[in-house]
Design a protein around this motif. Structure first.
Motif, PDB file in Angstrom:
ATOM      1  N   ILE A  65      -0.336  25.306 -49.327  1.00  0.00           N
ATOM      2  CA  ILE A  65      -1.395  24.811 -48.460  1.00  0.00           C
ATOM      3  C   ILE A  65      -0.795  24.440 -47.113  1.00  0.00           C
ATOM      4  CG2 ILE A  65      -2.859  23.974 -50.324  1.00  0.00           C
ATOM      5  CD1 ILE A  65      -1.809  21.177 -49.802  1.00  0.00           C
ATOM      6  N   GLN A  66      -1.642  24.393 -46.104  1.00  0.00           N
ATOM      7  CA  GLN A  66      -1.175  24.032 -44.780  1.00  0.00           C
ATOM      8  C   GLN A  66      -1.166  22.521 -44.626  1.00  0.00           C
ATOM      9  OE1 GLN A  66      -3.337  26.139 -41.805  1.00  0.00           O
ATOM     10  NE2 GLN A  66      -2.666  28.138 -42.534  1.00  0.00           N
ATOM     11  N   TYR A  67      -0.445  22.065 -43.609  1.00  0.00           N
ATOM     12  CA  TYR A  67      -0.259  20.634 -43.386  1.00  0.00           C
ATOM     13  C   TYR A  67      -1.587  19.891 -43.278  1.00  0.00           C
ATOM     14  CZ  TYR A  67       1.218  16.243 -41.347  1.00  0.00           C
ATOM     15  OH  TYR A  67       1.415  14.914 -41.108  1.00  0.00           O
ATOM     16  N   ASP A  68      -2.554  20.444 -42.517  1.00  0.00           N
ATOM     17  CA  ASP A  68      -3.823  19.742 -42.343  1.00  0.00           C
ATOM     18  C   ASP A  68      -4.582  19.628 -43.655  1.00  0.00           C
ATOM     19  OD1 ASP A  68      -4.254  22.488 -42.310  1.00  0.00           O
ATOM     20  OD2 ASP A  68      -5.971  22.367 -40.958  1.00  0.00           O
ATOM     21  N   ASP A  72      -5.660  16.199 -45.718  1.00  0.00           N
ATOM     22  CA  ASP A  72      -6.995  15.960 -46.273  1.00  0.00           C
ATOM     23  C   ASP A  72      -6.915  15.591 -47.752  1.00  0.00           C
ATOM     24  OD1 ASP A  72      -8.129  16.532 -43.820  1.00  0.00           O
ATOM     25  OD2 ASP A  72      -8.665  18.602 -44.358  1.00  0.00           O
ATOM     26  N   LEU A  73      -6.050  16.286 -48.491  1.00  0.00           N
ATOM     27  CA  LEU A  73      -5.886  15.979 -49.915  1.00  0.00           C
ATOM     28  C   LEU A  73      -5.333  14.572 -50.105  1.00  0.00           C
ATOM     29  CD1 LEU A  73      -4.486  19.356 -51.300  1.00  0.00           C
ATOM     30  CD2 LEU A  73      -6.755  18.384 -51.675  1.00  0.00           C
TER      31      LEU A  73
END
Length: 103
Positions: A65-68, A72-73
């Motif tokens: 997954i990407q940093y953003d 969010d997670l």
């Protein structure tokens, strides 16, 4: 808890007193543990995070997954933890247990 207590079995009064006096201190490590568990396919994983074995691997574009998205997670996990803490406090209140008082 048993690790911290040198494998002793603290009674429910001790655990409740600790819980009520340290809720804010418990939330941050709990969030960190959930983030780590999500990276290792949950708590049922057989992989060891301490193992230093070097192996060739292909990264899966479906598992990364990407940093953003990770941020969010993390925010969602923080909300989930707060919800769980509130549910625990309501359950104590329903049983007539006041904060800091064990029964």
């Amino acid at each position: 808890m048993r690790f911290v207590a040198a494998n002793l079995h603290p009674d429910h009064d001790t655990i409740t007193t600790f819980w009520n006096g340290n809720i804010s201190a418990i939330e941050a490590p709990f969030l960190h543990m959930l983030e780590l568990a999500s990276r290792w396919d949950g708590c049922g994983s057989t992989r060891s995070p301490i193992d230093g074995t070097k192996i060739d691997a292909n990264a899966s574009k479906y598992r990364s997954i990407q940093y953003d998205r990770a941020k969010d997670l993390g925010e969602k996990l923080a909300i989930d933890i707060a919800t769980l803490m509130e549910r625990a406090e309501r359950a104590d209140a329903d049983r007539g247990v006041s904060p800091g008082v064990t029964g």
